[in-house]
Design an enzyme around this catalytic site. Structure first.
Site, PDB file in Angstrom:
ATOM      1  N   GLY A  73      -0.923  -4.424  -7.212  1.00 37.16           N
ATOM      2  CA  GLY A  73      -2.432  -4.475  -7.438  1.00 37.16           C
ATOM      3  C   GLY A  73      -3.009  -3.951  -8.836  1.00 37.16           C
ATOM      4  O   GLY A  73      -4.106  -3.561  -8.706  1.00 37.16           O
ATOM      5  N   SER A  74      -2.183  -4.033  -9.894  1.00 35.53           N
ATOM      6  CA  SER A  74      -2.893  -3.726 -11.112  1.00 35.53           C
ATOM      7  C   SER A  74      -4.151  -4.706 -11.550  1.00 35.53           C
ATOM      8  O   SER A  74      -5.228  -4.114 -11.980  1.00 35.53           O
ATOM      9  CB  SER A  74      -2.020  -3.826 -12.371  1.00 35.53           C
ATOM     10  OG  SER A  74      -1.381  -4.830 -12.390  1.00 35.53           O
ATOM     11  N   ASN A  75      -3.966  -5.887 -11.142  1.00 40.24           N
ATOM     12  CA  ASN A  75      -5.238  -6.801 -11.424  1.00 40.24           C
ATOM     13  C   ASN A  75      -6.107  -6.297 -10.519  1.00 40.24           C
ATOM     14  O   ASN A  75      -7.437  -6.575 -10.608  1.00 40.24           O
ATOM     15  CB  ASN A  75      -4.990  -8.290 -11.046  1.00 40.24           C
ATOM     16  CG  ASN A  75      -4.136  -8.817 -12.150  1.00 40.24           C
ATOM     17  OD1 ASN A  75      -4.630  -9.294 -13.377  1.00 40.24           O
ATOM     18  ND2 ASN A  75      -2.831  -8.953 -12.133  1.00 40.24           N
ATOM     19  N   LEU A 123       0.835 -13.063  -1.942  1.00 42.28           N
ATOM     20  CA  LEU A 123       2.066 -14.103  -1.655  1.00 42.28           C
ATOM     21  C   LEU A 123       1.881 -14.906  -0.533  1.00 42.28           C
ATOM     22  O   LEU A 123       2.987 -15.952  -0.617  1.00 42.28           O
ATOM     23  CB  LEU A 123       3.355 -13.192  -1.746  1.00 42.28           C
ATOM     24  CG  LEU A 123       3.481 -12.471  -3.232  1.00 42.28           C
ATOM     25  CD1 LEU A 123       4.911 -11.940  -2.985  1.00 42.28           C
ATOM     26  CD2 LEU A 123       3.367 -13.177  -4.354  1.00 42.28           C
ATOM     27  N   LEU A 163       0.344 -18.223   1.892  1.00 36.47           N
ATOM     28  CA  LEU A 163      -0.545 -19.148   1.725  1.00 36.47           C
ATOM     29  C   LEU A 163      -1.632 -18.982   2.653  1.00 36.47           C
ATOM     30  O   LEU A 163      -1.360 -18.452   3.680  1.00 36.47           O
ATOM     31  CB  LEU A 163       0.359 -20.572   2.114  1.00 36.47           C
ATOM     32  CG  LEU A 163      -0.437 -21.774   2.036  1.00 36.47           C
ATOM     33  CD1 LEU A 163      -0.377 -22.228   0.473  1.00 36.47           C
ATOM     34  CD2 LEU A 163       0.317 -23.063   2.683  1.00 36.47           C
ATOM     35  N   HIS A 190      -2.769 -17.338 -11.488  1.00 35.98           N
ATOM     36  CA  HIS A 190      -1.291 -17.633 -11.429  1.00 35.98           C
ATOM     37  C   HIS A 190      -0.644 -17.183 -13.055  1.00 35.98           C
ATOM     38  O   HIS A 190      -1.453 -17.644 -13.836  1.00 35.98           O
ATOM     39  CB  HIS A 190      -1.066 -18.862 -11.171  1.00 35.98           C
ATOM     40  CG  HIS A 190       0.632 -19.589 -11.125  1.00 35.98           C
ATOM     41  ND1 HIS A 190       1.119 -19.014 -10.146  1.00 35.98           N
ATOM     42  CD2 HIS A 190       1.398 -20.082 -11.938  1.00 35.98           C
ATOM     43  CE1 HIS A 190       2.490 -19.512 -10.191  1.00 35.98           C
ATOM     44  NE2 HIS A 190       2.579 -19.924 -11.454  1.00 35.98           N
ATOM     45  N   ASP A 232      -1.024 -22.899  -5.315  1.00 33.05           N
ATOM     46  CA  ASP A 232      -1.266 -23.182  -6.947  1.00 33.05           C
ATOM     47  C   ASP A 232      -1.832 -24.615  -7.157  1.00 33.05           C
ATOM     48  O   ASP A 232      -1.709 -25.157  -8.420  1.00 33.05           O
ATOM     49  CB  ASP A 232      -0.109 -23.163  -7.545  1.00 33.05           C
ATOM     50  CG  ASP A 232       0.499 -21.578  -7.391  1.00 33.05           C
ATOM     51  OD1 ASP A 232      -0.217 -20.585  -7.152  1.00 33.05           O
ATOM     52  OD2 ASP A 232       1.784 -21.434  -7.277  1.00 33.05           O
TER      53      ASP A 232
HETATM   54  C1  GRF Z   1       0.177 -11.193 -11.312  1.00 28.56           C
HETATM   55  O1  GRF Z   1       1.024 -11.579 -12.357  1.00 28.56           O
HETATM   56  C2  GRF Z   1      -0.487 -12.484 -10.911  1.00 28.56           C
HETATM   57  O2  GRF Z   1      -0.704 -13.269 -11.718  1.00 28.56           O
HETATM   58  C3  GRF Z   1       0.408 -13.057 -10.011  1.00 28.56           C
HETATM   59  O3  GRF Z   1       1.175 -11.586  -9.396  1.00 28.56           O
HETATM   60  C4  GRF Z   1       0.928 -10.625 -10.121  1.00 28.56           C
HETATM   61  C5  GRF Z   1       0.337  -9.532  -9.458  1.00 28.56           C
HETATM   62  O4  GRF Z   1       0.417  -8.414 -10.249  1.00 28.56           O
HETATM   63  N1  GRF Z   1      -0.216 -13.589  -9.078  1.00 28.56           N
HETATM   64  P1  GRF Z   1      -0.468  -7.268 -10.003  1.00 28.56           P
HETATM   65  O5  GRF Z   1       0.012  -6.769  -8.350  1.00 28.56           O
HETATM   66  O6  GRF Z   1      -1.786  -7.470 -10.032  1.00 28.56           O
HETATM   67  O7  GRF Z   1      -0.087  -5.891 -10.912  1.00 28.56           O
END
Ligand code: GRF
Length: 190
Positions: A12-14, A84, A86, A103, A144
């Protein structure tokens, strides 16, 4: 009030980057949803004071409870960030043009079912691509394949390992995903 639901299956860093960016806007609230009770994103959400909900496969694919929850919470935008599973058709159809994903490669290369995380970066290195990057796209019923909103490339170096490439791609993600989410919020009707 505008509500953003962020779906994540792992670290969940994003998600954290997006939550931090939107925290500057009092009229926007975030929710976190995860299919994994042990996902680190839940600890991040707790630390950031963001409500989180864990759901099961049945609630997502069969009973419609996840969709009902999103509707009850009046969610405006669904953001997939390392999620992850669908997305089922009824959910896609309930949020037309309002579900986005990121992605960690330049789609249509290295996408599709099973292509996530280190597998993507390993595939990029194995095929000898000279560049990789990120793709932010709308979500449809296929993995995707939705319309691309933004792509940004970075070099692949001869010395790269999946980890070093992942780190470079993550930096691009953090620089662009929160910004695209803000842009999409600004474009929402009403
Ligand atoms: C990211 O690289 C994103 O592009 C992909 O999964 C990864 C998730 O990383 N879909 P995080 O959980 O946000 O650290």
């Amino acid at each position: 009030m505008t509500t953003v639901a962020i779906f994540a299956s792992g670290s969940g860093s994003n998600a954290e980057q997006i939550i931090r960016r939107l925290a500057a806007r009092p009229q926007v609230r975030c929710l976190v949803l995860s299919n994994r009770p042990d996902a680190y994103v839940l600890e991040r959400a707790a630390r950031l004071g963001v409500p989180a909900r864990v759901f099961t496969r049945e609630e997502f694919y069969q009973t419609g409870q996840v969709l009902a929850y999103l509707q009850a919470q009046a969610v405006d935008l669904v953001v997939l960030a390392g999620f992850l599973w669908l997305v089922p058709a009824p959910l896609v159809q309930a949020f037309p043009g309002r579900i986005v994903n990121i992605h960690p490669a330049l789609l249509p290369r290295h996408g599709g079912k099973g292509m996530y995380g280190a597998k993507v970066h390993t595939a990029v290195l194995a095929t000898g691509d000279r560049q990789s990057g990120i793709t932010i796209h709308y979500v449809n019923e296929q993995y995707d394949e939705g319309q691309i909103i933004r792509q940004v490339a970075c070099p692949v170096l001869p010395t790269d390992t999946p980890d070093t490439l992942a780190a470079r791609v993550h930096e691009l993600e953090y620089a662009h995903y929160p910004q695209v989410v803000e842009q999409l919020l600004a474009q929402l009707p009403g």
